[in-house]
Design a protein around this motif. Sequence first.
Motif, short mmCIF file in Angstrom:
data_model
loop_
_atom_site.label_atom_id
_atom_site.label_comp_id
_atom_site.label_asym_id
_atom_site.label_seq_id
_atom_site.Cartn_x
_atom_site.Cartn_y
_atom_site.Cartn_z
N LEU A 1 -13.69 -5.62 13.34
CA LEU A 1 -13.23 -6.16 14.52
C LEU A 1 -11.87 -5.54 14.87
CD1 LEU A 1 -14.26 -9.76 14.52
CD2 LEU A 1 -15.56 -7.99 15.43
N TRP A 2 -11.84 -4.78 16.21
CA TRP A 2 -10.45 -4.23 16.48
C TRP A 2 -9.45 -5.21 16.40
CZ3 TRP A 2 -7.08 -5.16 20.65
CH2 TRP A 2 -6.21 -4.09 21.00
N THR A 3 -9.62 -6.50 16.81
CA THR A 3 -8.64 -7.28 16.75
C THR A 3 -8.07 -7.69 15.43
OG1 THR A 3 -10.29 -8.95 17.09
CG2 THR A 3 -8.95 -8.58 19.00
N GLU A 4 -9.00 -7.75 14.57
CA GLU A 4 -8.49 -7.82 12.98
C GLU A 4 -7.97 -6.92 12.53
OE1 GLU A 4 -8.83 -10.96 11.62
OE2 GLU A 4 -9.58 -11.83 13.46
N VAL A 5 -8.30 -5.53 12.75
CA VAL A 5 -7.76 -4.32 12.25
C VAL A 5 -6.42 -4.20 12.74
CG1 VAL A 5 -7.87 -1.82 12.12
CG2 VAL A 5 -9.92 -3.20 12.16
N LEU A 6 -6.14 -4.70 14.00
CA LEU A 6 -4.76 -4.51 14.74
C LEU A 6 -3.86 -5.62 13.91
CD1 LEU A 6 -3.72 -3.21 17.08
CD2 LEU A 6 -3.92 -5.49 18.43
N LYS A 7 -4.34 -6.74 13.60
CA LYS A 7 -3.40 -7.76 12.67
C LYS A 7 -2.81 -6.94 11.41
CE LYS A 7 -5.55 -11.86 14.31
NZ LYS A 7 -6.68 -12.82 14.02
N VAL A 8 -3.77 -6.02 10.88
CA VAL A 8 -3.07 -5.16 9.49
C VAL A 8 -2.76 -3.86 9.88
CG1 VAL A 8 -4.46 -6.84 8.04
CG2 VAL A 8 -5.38 -4.66 8.75
N GLY B 1 -11.21 -7.11 3.12
CA GLY B 1 -12.17 -7.44 2.19
C GLY B 1 -13.29 -8.26 2.59
N GLN B 2 -13.23 -8.52 4.05
CA GLN B 2 -14.44 -9.06 4.90
C GLN B 2 -14.86 -8.02 5.55
OE1 GLN B 2 -15.64 -12.24 4.50
NE2 GLN B 2 -14.24 -12.63 2.64
N ALA C 1 -15.89 10.96 17.08
CA ALA C 1 -15.04 9.53 17.27
C ALA C 1 -15.71 8.60 16.13
CB ALA C 1 -15.36 8.77 18.60
N LEU C 2 -16.98 8.95 15.65
CA LEU C 2 -17.74 8.11 14.74
C LEU C 2 -16.89 8.40 13.35
CD1 LEU C 2 -19.89 6.19 13.65
CD2 LEU C 2 -21.33 8.06 13.27
N PHE C 3 -16.55 9.60 13.18
CA PHE C 3 -15.65 10.06 11.87
C PHE C 3 -14.40 8.98 11.92
CE2 PHE C 3 -16.26 13.04 8.62
CZ PHE C 3 -17.48 13.74 8.75
N GLY C 4 -14.00 9.10 13.15
CA GLY C 4 -12.60 8.43 13.00
C GLY C 4 -12.82 6.89 13.12
N THR C 5 -13.89 6.44 13.51
CA THR C 5 -14.18 4.95 13.47
C THR C 5 -14.49 4.56 12.02
OG1 THR C 5 -15.33 5.12 15.55
CG2 THR C 5 -15.76 3.23 14.45
N VAL C 6 -15.35 5.44 11.04
CA VAL C 6 -15.56 5.13 9.87
C VAL C 6 -14.18 5.10 8.88
CG1 VAL C 6 -16.69 5.98 7.80
CG2 VAL C 6 -17.93 5.90 9.86
N LEU C 7 -13.22 6.11 9.33
CA LEU C 7 -12.16 6.09 8.34
C LEU C 7 -11.31 4.92 8.70
CD1 LEU C 7 -10.64 9.74 8.89
CD2 LEU C 7 -11.23 8.56 6.72
N ILE C 8 -11.24 4.45 9.81
CA ILE C 8 -10.53 3.26 10.21
C ILE C 8 -11.13 2.03 9.45
CG2 ILE C 8 -9.64 1.48 12.11
CD1 ILE C 8 -9.00 3.97 13.50
N PHE C 9 -12.42 1.93 9.70
CA PHE C 9 -13.26 0.66 9.14
C PHE C 9 -12.82 0.67 7.57
CE2 PHE C 9 -17.00 -0.39 6.80
CZ PHE C 9 -16.90 -1.72 7.01
N ALA C 10 -13.24 1.85 6.90
CA ALA C 10 -13.04 1.95 5.44
C ALA C 10 -11.80 1.56 4.93
CB ALA C 10 -13.35 3.25 4.96
N ASN C 11 -10.71 1.96 5.64
CA ASN C 11 -9.38 1.69 5.41
C ASN C 11 -8.99 0.11 5.68
OD1 ASN C 11 -6.49 1.79 5.08
ND2 ASN C 11 -6.36 3.68 6.08
N ALA C 12 -9.62 -0.38 6.86
CA ALA C 12 -9.34 -1.98 7.07
C ALA C 12 -10.11 -2.88 5.98
CB ALA C 12 -9.82 -2.15 8.48
N TYR C 13 -11.25 -2.25 5.58
CA TYR C 13 -12.06 -3.19 4.79
C TYR C 13 -11.34 -3.29 3.31
CZ TYR C 13 -15.68 -4.21 1.58
OH TYR C 13 -16.39 -5.04 0.59
N GLN C 14 -10.60 -2.27 2.96
CA GLN C 14 -9.89 -2.49 1.81
C GLN C 14 -8.86 -3.52 1.93
OE1 GLN C 14 -7.99 1.01 -0.24
NE2 GLN C 14 -9.92 2.21 0.55
N LEU C 15 -8.17 -3.50 2.94
CA LEU C 15 -7.27 -4.60 3.28
C LEU C 15 -7.77 -5.90 3.37
CD1 LEU C 15 -4.88 -2.34 5.31
CD2 LEU C 15 -4.55 -2.73 3.23
#
Lengths: 216, 492
Positions: B197-204, B190-191, B174-188
């Motif tokens: 935050l799950w709620t912010e990732v959900l927005k994008v 930028g903060q 699950a940590l692997f999956g979490t990192v993948l999603i975070f890295a991906n969301a961070y690119q979009l």
Amino acid sequence: MTATAIVNSLAVLLILTSLLVVESRRLKVSAYFYSLQSLVLISIFLSLAVINEAEQLYLWSITSLITKVFLVPFILLRAVKATGIVEEEPPLVGTTWSVILAALMVGLAFILVQPFHMLAVLDYKTALAVSLAHFLLGLHCMITRINALKQLLGFCLMENGSHLTLAIMAYNVPELAEIGILTDAVFAVLIMSLIAVKLYKAFGTMDASQLKMLKG
Amino acid sequence: MSQELLLLVILTIPLVAALASFTFRLRRPLEFIQVAATAGILLVASLLIKEVLVAGPVSALGGNLYLDELSFIVLMIIGGLGFILGVYSIGYLGYDINKGEIKPSDLGLYYGLYHLFLFTMLLTVLSNNVFIMWAAVEATTLASAFLVGFYRHRSSAEGAWKYVLICSAGIAFALFGTVLIFANAYQLIGQVHEAVLWTEVLKVAGELDPVALKIAFVFILIGFGTKTGLMPMHTWLPDAHSEAPSPASALLSGVLLNCGLLLVIRYYALTGQAIGFDFPRTLLLFLGLASVVIAAFFILVQKDLKRMLAYSSIENMGIIAFGLGIGGPAGIMAALIHTVNHSATKALMFGAAGNIVHKFGTRNTDKIKGVLKIAPVTGVLLIAGALSLGGSPPFAIFVSEFLTVAAALKEGYLVVTIIFLAALAVVFGAMLNFIVKSVFGAPLEGKEKGDLNLLMLAPLVALLIIVLTLGIGIPEFLNQLLERSVEIILGG
């Protein structure tokens, strides 16, 4: 040598040290190799810190030095001492097959990271593949070894793999999350080693394949 | 009290109680803390429900803590069962002390771990930070490992070892999956502080890389699915859930599994809203059906009462995953209702099984006979619980199983529904067999008549009332929570 080449070659060194952890029959030696491998991991963290100007990774390196190089091996050695078991029981697969399996896993990891096109990972595809390979090697150690402490070492390898992924792709996670992840890692090893010793006291062996009271 | 403060208070109570329990060694103060702390959590949870129902989601600590209608359902389960089983624990451990199974000095450890376990589960449910979510789930394993290995039996050590090893390995995925999603969301985004935050990732969600997201979801499903007890990562569950003291077993089966499940649902929502629900639905449908079918046969042949209940938990988690796999508002609604129904029923059954363990001194169903004659109240509780688990009206699980099947048929899943129903029939048969063989019938000789004490009956009667109430109809506040949760999951 370019910066990424340094990281990538260190990553290969990581695979070698983890093979040593998996293949050493003597538990104490395995624990020492784990400590050595953590040093390699930290040198990767530091290289990434310099190359990416990622200051968070310095903090990550210091905490990893304390926890992975000293604390975790210390806990493992304590458990080895408490049980007095020097050498692990013969694993499910011999060294030759074990190394072949490991090689297959490394190959698999390289194939798996191919479709990744995120900006953050393009430079470090090799390192990312290594972190995944490392993770799979840990899983391999956990499944094919029957000594409980060796299985625990397998878990530690998986964890080092995950932490390398974190350093490559998410070194900028907030401190709060970083603390949570590192605390979990140390407590996990501590609690597992306590239970492993308890297991030894209950069964008089560290051979996890003897754990057959609970079936069906 | 402000809403943010309530979130902090609900996390502080079990933490303080855990520290106090590890410190104090006297029985009465420990029991007082046990009741006061679990009642406190329930009270704060009930204060929060008003906020959530009226004003919507509550957040604190810069959005790192977050309580929406979806997480409230699990929070309610933690608060309710934490209190009921907290009271039941006192009676149960009292018996253990009288029998010499444990020493009075062990109580501090049990209660301390109980509170710590509640804390980690609350943190899992309340965190909006994907890394803290992950860390909290691993912490639930660590906090409960010693509860599983609480008794000094060889088998307890074995159960604890398998539990902590398999769940930790699973969670590493699950940590692997979490990192993948975070890295991906961070690119979009930028903060950093928003990208975690799950709620912010959900927005994008719509802009996330589909390939990375698919891989991440598979890793996360393996990771949190292990914790949820889904096939084929379920192997630790029967060992751990049968070895723990019965109130802890009830907590593991009735509460903890839902925490893993909630995170699976969070990522199910994220993945679905990003790349469409077909992908996560197919995976969950398959894992769910496999869990139901395989667990059903283990339930049928199982002679150990607590192991039978543990396999039943795998079956029920399978039903929930199956409902999510059916998808759509009806399938998801059925899955969420089933979560609540299973929790109440399973706590009731593990509690009743705990009474059996103390009365009969065995978990072997061949040696448990005539419960109704020997301990009538426990007998009635067992009948009701077993009928509910078997999916019989007027008990809770009948409702959600019916809704699941209805949703499946409506979506046109004919063949899988037939397989699903066949497996449910096997479970019904197993439960009926248990009632006929063990609860009815003539008691074996030499068993002293008389039920257990009030502390071990009253909490279970309360659970029976809940199971019956849920079997008759869904209360209005719960209905509101459920409908909003479906919207959260499907988006919009």
